[in-house]
Design a protein around this motif. Sequence first.
Motif, PDB file in Angstrom:
ATOM      1  N   PRO A   1       0.841  -1.214   0.000  1.00  0.00           N
ATOM      2  CA  PRO A   1       0.000   0.000   0.000  1.00  0.00           C
ATOM      3  C   PRO A   1       0.872   1.259   0.000  1.00  0.00           C
ATOM      4  O   PRO A   1       1.152   1.843   1.051  1.00  0.00           O
ATOM      5  N   LEU A   2       1.329   1.664  -1.189  1.00  0.00           N
ATOM      6  CA  LEU A   2       2.168   2.851  -1.305  1.00  0.00           C
ATOM      7  C   LEU A   2       1.386   4.104  -0.911  1.00  0.00           C
ATOM      8  O   LEU A   2       0.157   4.132  -0.946  1.00  0.00           O
ATOM      9  N   ALA A   3       2.115   5.163  -0.584  1.00  0.00           N
ATOM     10  CA  ALA A   3       1.461   6.409  -0.170  1.00  0.00           C
ATOM     11  C   ALA A   3       0.640   6.997  -1.294  1.00  0.00           C
ATOM     12  O   ALA A   3      -0.495   7.444  -1.083  1.00  0.00           O
ATOM     13  N   TYR A   4       1.205   7.006  -2.525  1.00  0.00           N
ATOM     14  CA  TYR A   4       0.470   7.600  -3.645  1.00  0.00           C
ATOM     15  C   TYR A   4       1.176   7.333  -4.957  1.00  0.00           C
ATOM     16  O   TYR A   4       2.351   6.967  -5.001  1.00  0.00           O
ATOM     17  N   LEU A   5       0.431   7.525  -6.042  1.00  0.00           N
ATOM     18  CA  LEU A   5       0.978   7.721  -7.380  1.00  0.00           C
ATOM     19  C   LEU A   5       0.787   9.186  -7.746  1.00  0.00           C
ATOM     20  O   LEU A   5      -0.255   9.773  -7.425  1.00  0.00           O
ATOM     21  N   HIS A   6       1.758   9.758  -8.429  1.00  0.00           N
ATOM     22  CA  HIS A   6       1.713  11.167  -8.826  1.00  0.00           C
ATOM     23  C   HIS A   6       1.844  11.223 -10.345  1.00  0.00           C
ATOM     24  O   HIS A   6       2.895  10.881 -10.891  1.00  0.00           O
ATOM     25  N   VAL A   7       0.783  11.629 -11.031  1.00  0.00           N
ATOM     26  CA  VAL A   7       0.774  11.700 -12.491  1.00  0.00           C
ATOM     27  C   VAL A   7       1.000  13.141 -12.925  1.00  0.00           C
ATOM     28  O   VAL A   7       0.260  14.055 -12.538  1.00  0.00           O
ATOM     29  N   VAL A   8       2.040  13.343 -13.743  1.00  0.00           N
ATOM     30  CA  VAL A   8       2.412  14.676 -14.212  1.00  0.00           C
ATOM     31  C   VAL A   8       1.596  15.043 -15.445  1.00  0.00           C
ATOM     32  O   VAL A   8       1.338  14.205 -16.309  1.00  0.00           O
ATOM     33  N   TYR A   9       1.218  16.323 -15.549  1.00  0.00           N
ATOM     34  CA  TYR A   9       0.458  16.833 -16.695  1.00  0.00           C
ATOM     35  C   TYR A   9      -0.739  15.929 -16.992  1.00  0.00           C
ATOM     36  O   TYR A   9      -0.920  15.430 -18.099  1.00  0.00           O
ATOM     37  N   ALA A  10      -1.524  15.713 -15.965  1.00  0.00           N
ATOM     38  CA  ALA A  10      -2.655  14.800 -16.072  1.00  0.00           C
ATOM     39  C   ALA A  10      -3.794  15.440 -16.864  1.00  0.00           C
ATOM     40  O   ALA A  10      -4.192  16.581 -16.602  1.00  0.00           O
TER      41      ALA A  10
ATOM     42  N   PHE B   1      -4.571   8.193 -18.308  1.00  0.00           N
ATOM     43  CA  PHE B   1      -4.834   8.718 -16.965  1.00  0.00           C
ATOM     44  C   PHE B   1      -6.055   8.057 -16.350  1.00  0.00           C
ATOM     45  O   PHE B   1      -6.044   7.647 -15.184  1.00  0.00           O
ATOM     46  N   ARG B   2      -7.104   7.941 -17.133  1.00  0.00           N
ATOM     47  CA  ARG B   2      -8.328   7.329 -16.615  1.00  0.00           C
ATOM     48  C   ARG B   2      -8.094   5.863 -16.246  1.00  0.00           C
ATOM     49  O   ARG B   2      -8.636   5.362 -15.248  1.00  0.00           O
ATOM     50  N   GLY B   3      -7.249   5.181 -17.018  1.00  0.00           N
ATOM     51  CA  GLY B   3      -6.938   3.795 -16.694  1.00  0.00           C
ATOM     52  C   GLY B   3      -6.141   3.676 -15.409  1.00  0.00           C
ATOM     53  O   GLY B   3      -6.362   2.753 -14.607  1.00  0.00           O
ATOM     54  N   ILE B   4      -5.201   4.620 -15.203  1.00  0.00           N
ATOM     55  CA  ILE B   4      -4.427   4.616 -13.963  1.00  0.00           C
ATOM     56  C   ILE B   4      -5.350   4.834 -12.768  1.00  0.00           C
ATOM     57  O   ILE B   4      -5.251   4.148 -11.753  1.00  0.00           O
ATOM     58  N   ARG B   5      -6.264   5.804 -12.905  1.00  0.00           N
ATOM     59  CA  ARG B   5      -7.191   6.059 -11.795  1.00  0.00           C
ATOM     60  C   ARG B   5      -8.055   4.829 -11.506  1.00  0.00           C
ATOM     61  O   ARG B   5      -8.281   4.478 -10.327  1.00  0.00           O
ATOM     62  N   ALA B   6      -8.530   4.166 -12.543  1.00  0.00           N
ATOM     63  CA  ALA B   6      -9.377   2.995 -12.342  1.00  0.00           C
ATOM     64  C   ALA B   6      -8.618   1.837 -11.702  1.00  0.00           C
ATOM     65  O   ALA B   6      -9.171   1.085 -10.895  1.00  0.00           O
ATOM     66  N   ALA B   7      -7.342   1.712 -12.046  1.00  0.00           N
ATOM     67  CA  ALA B   7      -6.560   0.573 -11.566  1.00  0.00           C
ATOM     68  C   ALA B   7      -5.921   0.811 -10.207  1.00  0.00           C
ATOM     69  O   ALA B   7      -5.675  -0.149  -9.471  1.00  0.00           O
ATOM     70  N   TRP B   8      -5.638   2.079  -9.890  1.00  0.00           N
ATOM     71  CA  TRP B   8      -4.888   2.366  -8.666  1.00  0.00           C
ATOM     72  C   TRP B   8      -5.836   2.474  -7.478  1.00  0.00           C
ATOM     73  O   TRP B   8      -6.716   3.333  -7.455  1.00  0.00           O
ATOM     74  N   PRO B   9      -5.659   1.628  -6.450  1.00  0.00           N
ATOM     75  CA  PRO B   9      -6.613   1.614  -5.343  1.00  0.00           C
ATOM     76  C   PRO B   9      -6.346   2.674  -4.283  1.00  0.00           C
ATOM     77  O   PRO B   9      -7.181   2.898  -3.406  1.00  0.00           O
ATOM     78  N   GLY B  10      -5.188   3.310  -4.345  1.00  0.00           N
ATOM     79  CA  GLY B  10      -4.808   4.260  -3.310  1.00  0.00           C
ATOM     80  C   GLY B  10      -4.925   5.703  -3.755  1.00  0.00           C
ATOM     81  O   GLY B  10      -5.631   6.047  -4.698  1.00  0.00           O
TER      82      GLY B  10
ATOM     83  N   PRO C   1      -2.112  19.199 -12.897  1.00  0.00           N
ATOM     84  CA  PRO C   1      -2.885  19.609 -14.067  1.00  0.00           C
ATOM     85  C   PRO C   1      -2.023  20.253 -15.146  1.00  0.00           C
ATOM     86  O   PRO C   1      -0.930  20.751 -14.892  1.00  0.00           O
ATOM     87  N   ILE C   2      -2.536  20.246 -16.356  1.00  0.00           N
ATOM     88  CA  ILE C   2      -1.922  20.957 -17.472  1.00  0.00           C
ATOM     89  C   ILE C   2      -2.373  22.413 -17.380  1.00  0.00           C
ATOM     90  O   ILE C   2      -3.569  22.713 -17.491  1.00  0.00           O
ATOM     91  N   LEU C   3      -1.436  23.325 -17.136  1.00  0.00           N
ATOM     92  CA  LEU C   3      -1.753  24.738 -17.018  1.00  0.00           C
ATOM     93  C   LEU C   3      -1.071  25.492 -18.146  1.00  0.00           C
ATOM     94  O   LEU C   3       0.141  25.390 -18.316  1.00  0.00           O
TER      95      LEU C   3
END
Length: 357
Positions: free
Chosen positions: A264-273, A280-289, A295-297
């Motif tokens: 149970p890692l602390a987090y995943l951090h996705v850059v320029y999501a 990105f949507r697949g990572i969110r669906a698969a990642w339980p934590g 964001p892209i600014l």
Amino acid sequence: MTTATAPATATTLFARTRLAGLPLANRLVMAPMTRNRALADGTPTPLMATYYAQRATAGLIVAEASTPNAAGRTYPNITALYDDAHEAGWRTVTDAVRAAGGTMFLQLQHGGRVGHPATSGTTPLAPSPIPLPDGIHTAEGHQPAPVPREVTTDGIDATVADFAAAARRAIDAGFAGVEVHSANGYLLHQFLAGNTNQRTDAYGGPVAHRIRFTVEVVRAVAAAIGPQRVGVRLSPGLTVNGIEEADTEAIYPPLVEELKAVGPLAYLHVVYADPADPVFRGIRAAWPGTLVANPILSGELTTETVGAAARELLAAGADLIALGRPFLANPDLVDRLRTGAPLNPVRDAFLMYVGGA
């Protein structure tokens, strides 16, 4: 005189939350940003303690990339964490942030081919002997990038051990955890991408081999300090530092599955999501934590544009929102976003991330 209206993110972005058992004052993360303010040997300075303490109202600060060994140094005056002086320097920073009520993780990064002997004292290491295409900044100015040495399997093992040792030092220096940098074209990302990794051994070729180094680093760091103190940064599809992922959609699903297996890692951090991006949507669906999303600014950064980007990612399932440039010009960014106050513009000097800027 009119009173500024609080942005619509107030009920979520500013809500108290928890990260791997740590209480966070809000869901805003100050993203790691190299500032080149360390001493020449990588030791953090008092200026850095002031800089981070000024931004301690962020729910979480992820301190700038720190190298786990000398070979991993990228640019002049970046921070490091492989000897006692580095650890003592970082302790002054974490003490200052803690006194200001903040919480900090430290990003651990090996530059790989993003380096130069003028900075590190050695030829850079990389998955394959393919140089950085656009040259690199050194203390002597911009120079052509050297052809890196292809790291041996013994060198891979040593680097994994260096990451684990740096993670232990980070905890001893007062950080709440570390973020393993497997993004933005640095060493771990170079192993993921086919154009920088042309190996034919167990670390190259098929996706299962190319993700192996990142997984081994994360596993070793988690074993050293506990998985709940470990975050991982990813940048699917990002082309910075000459990276070309021809198979982004194939890389990240199995990588996320392997990271889940570490613990149970602390987090995943996705850059320029991008909330609309299937990866990105697949990572969110698969990642339980916990998922941290950057964001892209683009264009002018205002309370409205930053708030809108944050709301969009929260609605897409992000748990924490990481912001970089807005924190550079606005140490009190959290309060400005909460109240709707105008943001200071990000000057060119800030974007250079150089020394006293």
